[in-house]
Design a protein around this motif. Sequence first.
Motif, PDB file in Angstrom:
ATOM      1  N   GLU A 280       0.084   3.834  -6.338  1.00 26.36           N
ATOM      2  CA  GLU A 280      -0.908   2.776  -6.498  1.00 26.36           C
ATOM      3  C   GLU A 280      -0.959   1.896  -5.248  1.00 26.36           C
ATOM      4  O   GLU A 280      -2.033   1.505  -4.780  1.00 26.36           O
ATOM      5  CB  GLU A 280      -0.555   1.923  -7.722  1.00 26.36           C
ATOM      6  CG  GLU A 280      -0.607   2.672  -9.045  1.00 26.36           C
ATOM      7  CD  GLU A 280      -2.025   2.915  -9.515  1.00 26.36           C
ATOM      8  OE1 GLU A 280      -2.925   2.199  -9.051  1.00 26.36           O
ATOM      9  OE2 GLU A 280      -2.233   3.818 -10.340  1.00 26.36           O
ATOM     10  N   LYS A 284      -3.969   1.452  -1.919  1.00 22.79           N
ATOM     11  CA  LYS A 284      -4.453   0.130  -1.529  1.00 22.79           C
ATOM     12  C   LYS A 284      -4.334  -0.091  -0.020  1.00 22.79           C
ATOM     13  O   LYS A 284      -5.223  -0.696   0.602  1.00 22.79           O
ATOM     14  CB  LYS A 284      -3.662  -0.962  -2.257  1.00 22.79           C
ATOM     15  CG  LYS A 284      -3.948  -1.090  -3.736  1.00 22.79           C
ATOM     16  CD  LYS A 284      -3.086  -2.197  -4.344  1.00 22.79           C
ATOM     17  CE  LYS A 284      -3.301  -2.294  -5.844  1.00 22.79           C
ATOM     18  NZ  LYS A 284      -2.417  -3.332  -6.452  1.00 22.79           N
ATOM     19  N   LYS A 288      -6.639  -0.841   3.945  1.00 26.63           N
ATOM     20  CA  LYS A 288      -6.216  -2.098   4.566  1.00 26.63           C
ATOM     21  C   LYS A 288      -5.812  -1.881   6.019  1.00 26.63           C
ATOM     22  O   LYS A 288      -6.179  -2.675   6.905  1.00 26.63           O
ATOM     23  CB  LYS A 288      -5.057  -2.700   3.776  1.00 26.63           C
ATOM     24  CG  LYS A 288      -4.516  -3.999   4.375  1.00 26.63           C
ATOM     25  CD  LYS A 288      -3.392  -4.582   3.534  1.00 26.63           C
ATOM     26  CE  LYS A 288      -2.854  -5.866   4.153  1.00 26.63           C
ATOM     27  NZ  LYS A 288      -1.775  -6.464   3.337  1.00 26.63           N
ATOM     28  N   LYS A 311      -8.801   4.473  -9.159  1.00 28.17           N
ATOM     29  CA  LYS A 311      -9.102   3.187  -8.523  1.00 28.17           C
ATOM     30  C   LYS A 311     -10.313   3.240  -7.598  1.00 28.17           C
ATOM     31  O   LYS A 311     -10.827   2.208  -7.182  1.00 28.17           O
ATOM     32  CB  LYS A 311      -7.885   2.703  -7.731  1.00 28.17           C
ATOM     33  CG  LYS A 311      -6.638   2.505  -8.592  1.00 28.17           C
ATOM     34  CD  LYS A 311      -6.839   1.433  -9.641  1.00 28.17           C
ATOM     35  CE  LYS A 311      -5.576   1.209 -10.458  1.00 28.17           C
ATOM     36  NZ  LYS A 311      -5.744   0.204 -11.496  1.00 28.17           N
ATOM     37  N   PHE A 313     -10.653   3.945  -4.397  1.00 29.11           N
ATOM     38  CA  PHE A 313     -10.452   3.240  -3.137  1.00 29.11           C
ATOM     39  C   PHE A 313     -11.149   3.970  -1.991  1.00 29.11           C
ATOM     40  O   PHE A 313     -11.412   5.176  -2.053  1.00 29.11           O
ATOM     41  CB  PHE A 313      -8.961   3.106  -2.828  1.00 29.11           C
ATOM     42  CG  PHE A 313      -8.287   2.019  -3.609  1.00 29.11           C
ATOM     43  CD1 PHE A 313      -8.450   0.684  -3.262  1.00 29.11           C
ATOM     44  CD2 PHE A 313      -7.494   2.323  -4.706  1.00 29.11           C
ATOM     45  CE1 PHE A 313      -7.838  -0.324  -3.986  1.00 29.11           C
ATOM     46  CE2 PHE A 313      -6.872   1.318  -5.431  1.00 29.11           C
ATOM     47  CZ  PHE A 313      -7.049   0.000  -5.068  1.00 29.11           C
TER      48      PHE A 313
END
Length: 572
Positions: A280, A284, A288, A311, A313
């Motif tokens: 997880e 993320k 980034k 998610k 992403f």
Amino acid sequence: MTIKSMFPPVPPLTPTNVHNFLFRRPDQPFANYTLHIDAVTGKKRSSHEFLERAYDGATALASPPSEGGLGLEPETGEMVGILSPNCMDYIALVHSLLILTTPFALLSSYSTPFELKHAIRLSKATRIFVDPKLLPLALQCAQECGLSSDRIYILEGHVKGRKSYGEMIDKVRKRGAPRVPVRSAGKDTIAYLIFSSGTSGLPKAVMISHGNLCFALAQYVVVTKSVLDVYTPPTPKTPEGIPVVLAFLPFYHTFGLHMFAFRGFVAPATAVILPRWNAEFAVKIIPKYRISHFLLVPSVVQPLLDASRSKNFDLSSLLGLGSGAAYLPPQLAEELSQITPGGVEVTEGYGMSETTVAATVKPRPELFGGRVKPQPGTAGVLLPGLEARIVREDGSDADTNEPGELHLRGGNIVLGYWDNEKATRETFVDGWLKTGDRFRVNEDGLFFFEDRVKDTLKVSGMQVSPTEIEGVLLHQPDKLILDVAVAGVNGGRTSDEKVPRAWIVLSKYGRKRGKDAVFKTLEAWSQEHLSKYKWLRGGFEVVREIPKSPTGKVLRRELQDRYEKRHPRAKL
């Protein structure tokens, strides 16, 4: 038949300290760029800052105790243990010790007390640098191994009343101590010990030399140059225009250590360091930090796929995916590829601690004049400077496409096992490493993993590969399972014969259909695609997850032990 690498040879190497090989090459000044980023805190360290820290760290470690150092000298027979999750100072300490030619032992940060005590005793560690959270474990095990408490130090961070790597560096800088020179190293000078199950039996300490490291790095340079001659990779869309790699592979393992403590310095790249794997969190930080390259082990692929899908992403920065340390099923490789824009191909290879890091690499289709055709499931071709044999049980050479044990010879084959002459003699024979892995080689020189020799079953006198059966089950088109492991259990025609049994992890489609229906479907599918002696006479079992080591290797023995406790063989 001896199989030779298709790459150009590794150029002659002058014996040297691997630190000089990496950082003091006259042909390539060491550039300054963002080298490390702590994924949790965001702290950054440049390549020049890192090098200054490594040199000051070496000076601190070599300084006498009266000046706050440890007085490390090559003649004193020191062996420094490192017990920590991934962190920036882990790699700095590694290079400080290399500068001093003081060997070190890489201790697993996942160790149980039993495992850590075994590793300390086996390596004969004289000092240990430890993460603060693991200090109680280190103190307990050190005491039981007869290692004094005052020889346990903190790697990154501070603990009151205990020396730390950072504080020793601060003292050196404060008093302006002259830096110690990089000590010379021969081809067989031991750099470090890394723990491996070897080709059989209990964990062993593999001796990797400065010469092994230099040769392995030279192999990488030859491969990279060969690729760049025929292919121009896209420029990463990162702040500095250089690759940004997610560094979660444990540094105590040969794959993670080599990629981030050695190979990562051959060309500029930024490593975003993650202490431990968390799917997880990984999805993320990919957007980034604009992660461009991702090195994985098979055990983390499914959690990564699940996290990326749930998610949603942005993974558009990913330009390269690589897998190693264990076999990655082709179906899983294809699914992994699809999480990237344009379906980036997953690069794969084969290696083990006894080969320093790698032995084969999956080649780009443009290499070798296009004569090596890409194929799913291949471990690739031999790295530069390596030779191989595929050997039958009787010691003769196997034919093309015939499975046998892989034997390897070359400059990256390690010195042997620390303080274990018997295992060294059994595994390293007449200059050849007996890998304990079964492979076949096709007419194009591509290697295909079959199974571990010790995992191979004998059914009715015929060899049965658990990996082959696993591959067949994973290719069942209804996608009823996410993962599978096959191992031998009691039930054969003789007391010592094992029959194959499959442990499966159901997918959402499999859970919806129900386990009994899934068993029937998989049984019919496997019997359609496998010879009768390979059928799963040991049956099927649903499990929540397949037990695997931190580096992705299936722990078949654990599954077998569970089964045998529930189904003990009757004694006659």
